[in-house]
Design an enzyme around this catalytic site. Structure first.
Site, PDB file in Angstrom:
ATOM      1  N   LYS A 155      40.248  39.815  34.934  1.00 40.59           N
ATOM      2  CA  LYS A 155      38.873  39.349  34.729  1.00 40.59           C
ATOM      3  C   LYS A 155      38.882  37.843  34.673  1.00 40.59           C
ATOM      4  O   LYS A 155      39.894  37.225  34.324  1.00 40.59           O
ATOM      5  CB  LYS A 155      38.328  39.885  33.400  1.00 40.59           C
TER       6      LYS A 155
HETATM    7  N1  GLU Z   1      32.525  43.430  37.077  1.00 47.08           N
HETATM    8  C1  GLU Z   1      32.548  44.824  37.389  1.00 47.08           C
HETATM    9  C2  GLU Z   1      33.180  45.601  36.257  1.00 47.08           C
HETATM   10  O1  GLU Z   1      33.179  45.164  35.123  1.00 47.08           O
HETATM   11  C3  GLU Z   1      33.160  45.121  38.750  1.00 47.08           C
HETATM   12  C4  GLU Z   1      34.541  44.618  38.961  1.00 47.08           C
HETATM   13  C5  GLU Z   1      35.015  44.761  40.398  1.00 47.08           C
HETATM   14  O2  GLU Z   1      34.276  45.251  41.246  1.00 47.08           O
HETATM   15  O3  GLU Z   1      36.139  44.354  40.656  1.00 47.08           O
HETATM   16  O4  GLU Z   1      33.630  46.697  36.430  1.00 47.08           O
END
Ligand code: GLU
Length: 422
Positions: free
Chosen positions: A112
């Site tokens: 993240k």
């Molecule tokens: N931000 C989204 C999540 O928390 C998607 C992450 C992604 O598609 O890599 O799952």
């Protein structure tokens, strides 16, 4: 073992995540010997992001990219722009990505990123400069086979386009697979924008069926009316549900008869929030948690359902569209009150699942129809939830602990099979 570089408070996201891991250790058997792996990120990068503002002054922002686990594949997870972003928060969010990706069996680890900024205070040009500088700074650890960012809170297809372009310019070749959630003509996937909301609906529909809750006429309250909340609300509306209350950073609104989403969604798009919507009454923000409803969908930020709110909640079913919306103590209150929680790590996994489809399509340069995407998404979500449900039944544990059990077993089995290097 505590980490020297953060100082989690009792209800902070990282502390919540660690307690969720601790709960699952008894179900891991001999794999428990590797559990410490889950309690520390593999790699955390802090970057300085200086940009020139439109008035000629220079501003520095704090940027982060955390790769919690790369055991099952490259890192994968979104990037958020928010004034409350901290290293510790990004660590927790990256760890939840590891669990989520393993829970739906995607060949990814967890990662993240984030910038501590209020993007609403930046011009479009400033936002672009900040995004590009941040991408350059984290460029040393991201890549189509290393770590693949995607949209999260306050980031979208345009931000992903700038990230893809910056990475591509730096590496000298167009690398569509470096980010997902891109615009369609840049290697994006049909169905990606609505995928998270769709996953919330599909898991919610399955959970409702299992507890005998009829979606037709079901009363739904939604916190957060961004991409996830509005897409989920739309699908529940199509299934006969009544969206009786909505809340976001602009305020809270209620309409006991159910709101007309064909008016509310354009209103939010035009004004930036639910406040001032003519088809509902404004209500006190705290009273939102007392609304009589069958389904509550927190689709905003972490720690929204506190123990106090959990005691007052009227819903039978909580669908975690956001990451980490339920605090530690609140989780136990909901379990005691027999309110079923479909946890974030499966409930909102639809987004990353279609991100995976996007990444696969980019590599093969062969793109699928929206129907193909939705059929595959539904199949993966339903299959994953079934396995989690069976695990919960088998051990008499919550869906959250069951999701962690399924995911941690996969991660730690891979960990054990790979072995320790050197
Ligand atoms: N931000 C989204 C999540 O928390 C998607 C992450 C992604 O598609 O890599 O799952």
């Amino acid at each position: 073992m505590t980490l020297s570089y953060i100082n989690p408070t009792s209800d902070s996201p990282w502390a919540t995540y660690i307690s969720q891991v601790d709960r699952v250790i008894p179900y891991l058997g001999t794999l428990g010997r590797w559990a410490e792996t889950l309690k520390r990120p593999k790699r955390a990068l802090i970057v300085d992001v200086p940009i020139e503002l439109d008035d000629g002054s220079v501003r520095h922002f704090e940027g982060f990219r955390v790769q919690h686990s790369l055991t099952r594949g490259p890192g994968k997870g979104g990037v958020r722009f928010h004034p409350d972003v901290t290293l510790e928060e990004v660590m927790a969010l990256s760890a939840w990505m590891s669990i989520k990706n393993a829970a739906v069996n995607l060949p990814y680890g967890g990662a993240k990123g984030g910038i501590r900024v209020d993007p609403k205070l930046l011009s479009r040009k400033e936002l672009e400069r900040m995004t590009r500088r941040y991408t350059s700074e984290i460029g040393i650890i991201i890549g189509p086979h290393q770590d693949i960012p995607a949209p999260d809170v306050n980031t979208d297809g345009q931000i992903m386009a700038w990230m893809m372009d910056t990475y591509s310019m730096n590496t000298g070749s167009t690398a569509t697979g470096v980010v997902t959630g891109k615009p369609i003509h840049l290697g994006g996937s049909l169905g990606r924008v609505k995928a998270t909301g769709r996953g919330v609906f599909v898991t919610g529909r399955e959970a409702a069926r299992r507890i005998g809750l009829d979606l037709n006429g079901a009363r739904v309250a939604v916190q957060g009316f961004g991409n996830v909340g509005s897409s989920a609300a739309e699908l529940f509306g199509q299934a006969g549900g009544l969206i009786v209350a909505a809340q976001d950073h602009t305020g809270s609104i209620i309409n006991e008869q159910g709101m007309d989403l064909s008016l509310l969604i354009p209103h939010v798009r035009a004004t930036g929030g639910v406040a001032g919507f003519k088809g509902a009454e404004p209500m006190d923000n705290e009273a939102f948690w007392d609304v009589r409803c069958d389904i509550m969908i927190p689709a905003a930020l972490e720690n929204q359902i506190t123990a106090d709110r959990a005691r007052r909640l009227k819903a039978r079913l909580v669908l975690e569209g956001a990451n980490g919306p339920t605090g530690r103590a609140a989780d136990d209150v909901l379990a005691d009150r027999n309110i079923l929680v479909v946890p974030d790590v499966i409930c909102n996994a639809g987004g990353v699942t279609v991100s995976y489809f996007e990444w696969v399509q980019d590599f093969s340069s062969f793109f699928w129809t929206e129907d193909e995407i939705n059929v595959r998404l539904d199949k993966i979500m339903i299959g994953a939830l079934k396995k989690i449900w069976d695990t919960a039944d088998q051990h008499k544990i919550t869906l959250r602990t069951a999701t962690f059990a399924v995911a941690c077993e996969r991660i730690l089995t891979a960990r054990q099979e790979r072995g320790l290097y050197p």
